[in-house]
Write a protein that holds these residues in place. Structure first.
Motif, PDB file in Angstrom:
ATOM      1  N   GLN A 133       0.838  -1.201   0.000  1.00 12.42           N
ATOM      2  CA  GLN A 133       0.000   0.000   0.000  1.00 12.42           C
ATOM      3  C   GLN A 133       0.873   1.251   0.000  1.00 12.42           C
ATOM      4  O   GLN A 133       0.618   2.204  -0.742  1.00 12.42           O
ATOM      5  CB  GLN A 133      -0.906   0.019   1.242  1.00 12.42           C
ATOM      6  CG  GLN A 133      -1.902  -1.110   1.292  1.00 12.42           C
ATOM      7  CD  GLN A 133      -2.812  -1.012   2.508  1.00 12.42           C
ATOM      8  OE1 GLN A 133      -2.475  -0.366   3.488  1.00 12.42           O
ATOM      9  NE2 GLN A 133      -3.962  -1.648   2.431  1.00 12.42           N
ATOM     10  N   VAL A 134       1.916   1.220   0.825  1.00 12.34           N
ATOM     11  CA  VAL A 134       2.809   2.378   0.892  1.00 12.34           C
ATOM     12  C   VAL A 134       3.646   2.477  -0.378  1.00 12.34           C
ATOM     13  O   VAL A 134       3.915   3.576  -0.871  1.00 12.34           O
ATOM     14  CB  VAL A 134       3.725   2.304   2.133  1.00 12.34           C
ATOM     15  CG1 VAL A 134       4.514   3.601   2.283  1.00 12.34           C
ATOM     16  CG2 VAL A 134       2.903   2.050   3.394  1.00 12.34           C
ATOM     17  N   ALA A 135       4.037   1.330  -0.930  1.00 15.99           N
ATOM     18  CA  ALA A 135       4.816   1.337  -2.176  1.00 15.99           C
ATOM     19  C   ALA A 135       4.027   2.004  -3.304  1.00 15.99           C
ATOM     20  O   ALA A 135       4.576   2.798  -4.083  1.00 15.99           O
ATOM     21  CB  ALA A 135       5.204  -0.091  -2.566  1.00 15.99           C
ATOM     22  N   ILE A 136       2.744   1.684  -3.394  1.00 17.16           N
ATOM     23  CA  ILE A 136       1.884   2.305  -4.421  1.00 17.16           C
ATOM     24  C   ILE A 136       1.809   3.809  -4.189  1.00 17.16           C
ATOM     25  O   ILE A 136       1.952   4.616  -5.117  1.00 17.16           O
ATOM     26  CB  ILE A 136       0.470   1.685  -4.406  1.00 17.16           C
ATOM     27  CG1 ILE A 136       0.526   0.214  -4.862  1.00 17.16           C
ATOM     28  CG2 ILE A 136      -0.474   2.476  -5.308  1.00 17.16           C
ATOM     29  CD1 ILE A 136      -0.737  -0.560  -4.592  1.00 17.16           C
ATOM     30  N   ALA A 137       1.609   4.195  -2.936  1.00 16.16           N
ATOM     31  CA  ALA A 137       1.537   5.622  -2.608  1.00 16.16           C
ATOM     32  C   ALA A 137       2.843   6.329  -2.970  1.00 16.16           C
ATOM     33  O   ALA A 137       2.836   7.423  -3.567  1.00 16.16           O
ATOM     34  CB  ALA A 137       1.233   5.793  -1.123  1.00 16.16           C
TER      35      ALA A 137
END
Length: 479
Positions: free
Chosen positions: A431-435
């Motif tokens: 999720q953080v990687a996408i963000a």
């Protein structure tokens, strides 16, 4: 059939087979060469990852975790389990079945996409010629407009603990124990050592991990590494840092390991099995003819530029055989980038945002830079953390160990890194990687609506905590 191809890939691990499929999708006449053979002597695709790496180890990790839960944790839920036992042969059989299903799946995907599968050992000759030697020694030469080297890596051997595939094994042998060893030694406290140590530790082995480094998981964010050390030690793993193995002696079915401890004193331990997991090296044995035009760097990796092109025109290299983290998903995306560039596209890869995961329980995952790296770069930063102990969903699941940590730039608020130890960390980190891929700020993550009750709320709260706005924990007072 013509022996001339647009693309020949040497190696069918995650880097190679993905490159071959994507090349065929783009209309390129493609062949993939693979030397791996299964126990029956039949050629199989998938490389280390599918055959003796990522997939079988996760199968055993999941099986052992379920056993451990039933044995230790079910009573917390009010579930009584008397006489729970482990059938190691059945566990291994399940693992082998999954491997067979997935490796067979690659063969089906090759067929569906029109990739020609060639089994044998590939060697790059001059002018993009590929010589393939089958298991009977017969040689055949193919030519290609482009050759992609995806030969992968192999376990590093150390002279003081020579693998005999009986008492002393590497990561491959550690997947094949026919019984749970009473005492298990692990040389190397990295990803592979911790995962394999966890498998057999959960099943009842007394596990001692001998790590030469002074810091535990030195490549990880040290706040998360220290938390992980605390959790795994609480679970029963005996992790000894600053320990250098100096020798091994096998007698009967046991091995005596001598090592120097953190105080410089000589120590001895006797084990029923010893796993050597001190890292992996690029596999280039027999891969390159002297006049291939491809060069190796000082560490033995195939030398490539940022786009994975070697020094030889039309020859590329991807995955574990080139620089960068030895991760299956990194290799796969390099394979996609290369064939899309061959097809005339301008694809590039963002090496700054590659998730990294250790599949212990709880999982440990990271993306971006650690606090130590940001500090060393001299950038101003803020940190937000949130413990799973304050997560309602984690409490409901009786899985509250660990925390989420988010690092953001103090001036731009851009997320620089995220580090998680806790339940489903591997999925939460994505999720953080996408963000981060979209240049998200910590405020952006804090303003998004996260479902309740979910584990992902811990990511939300950690982002809020960057600015002291966390709701479900007391925020640190600003100085």
């Amino acid at each position: 059939m013509s022996d001339k191809y647009d693309v020949i890939v040497i190696g069918s691990g995650p880097a190679g087979y993905v490159a071959a499929i994507r090349a065929a999708q783009l209309g390129l006449k493609t062949a993939c060469v693979e030397k791996w053979e299964n126990k029956e002597g039949k050629g199989v695709n998938g490389g280390t990852c599918l055959n003796v790496g990522c997939i079988p180890s996760k199968a055993l990790l999941d099986s052992s975790h379920k056993y451990h839960e039933a044995h230790q944790d079910f009573k917390t839920h009010g579930i009584n389990t008397k006489g729970v036992s482990i059938d190691v042969s059945a566990m291994l059989e399940r693992k082998d079945k999954i491997v067979k299903q997935l490796t067979g799946g690659i063969a089906s995907l090759f067929k569906a996409n029109g990739v020609t599968s060639i089994f044998g050992t590939g060697k790059l000759l001059a002018n993009r010629q590929v010589e393939v030697t089958d298991n009977k020694g017969k040689k055949q030469t193919y030519s290609a407009e482009n050759v992609i080297l995806a030969s992968g890596s192999s376990p590093i051997d150390i002279p003081v603990a020579k693998v005999d595939n009986k008492t002393i094994v590497n990561s491959t042998g550690a997947l094949e124990f026919d019984a749970v060893p009473k005492r298990l030694g692990v040389i190397g406290g990295g990803v592979i050592g911790l995962e394999l140590g966890s498998v057999w530790g959960r099943l009842g082995a007394d596990v001692v991990v001998l790590e030469a480094m002074d810091d535990f998981l030195a490549m990880m964010d040290q706040q998360v590494a220290k938390e992980t050390y605390k959790i795994l030690t609480k679970q029963g793993l005996d992790i000894r840092l600053s320990c250098r193995v100096t020798g091994t002696e096998t007698k009967g079915k046991q091995v005596t390991v001598t090592y120097t401890d953190k105080d410089g004193k000589d120590q001895k331990e006797v084990f029923d099995k010893l796993i050597v997991s001190v890292g992996r090296r690029p596999y280039t044995e027999g891969l390159l003819a002297e006049d291939s035009g491809v060069n190796l760097d000082e560490r033995g990796f195939v030398y490539v530029n940022d786009l994975c092109a070697t020094d030889a025109p039309g020859v590329w290299a991807v995955g574990d055989v080139v620089r960068g983290p030895m991760l299956a998903h990194k290799g796969s995306e390099e394979g996609v980038m290369v064939v899309e560039r061959i097809a005339g596209q301008k694809t590039v890869m963002n090496y700054d945002i590659i998730p990294n995961v250790i599949y212990t329980h709880p999982e440990v995952a990271s993306v971006g830079r650690t606090e130590e790296q940001v500090k060393a770069d001299g950038e101003p930063y803020k940190v937000g953390t949130f413990p799973f102990a304050a997560s309602g969903r984690a409490m409901a699941a009786n899985d509250t160990d660990g925390l989420v940590k988010i690092i953001a730039h103090a001036e731009t608020d851009r997320v620089l890194g995220a580090h998680i130890v806790g339940p489903s960390a591997a999925d939460l980190i994505q999720q953080v990687a996408i963000a981060m891929e979209f240049g998200s700020s910590a405020e952006d993550l804090g303003m998004m609506v996260f479902g309740h009750p979910t584990l992902s709320e811990a990511v939300h709260e950690a982002a809020l905590a960057v600015h002291g706005h966390a709701i479900h924990i007391a925020n640190k007072k600003k100085r």
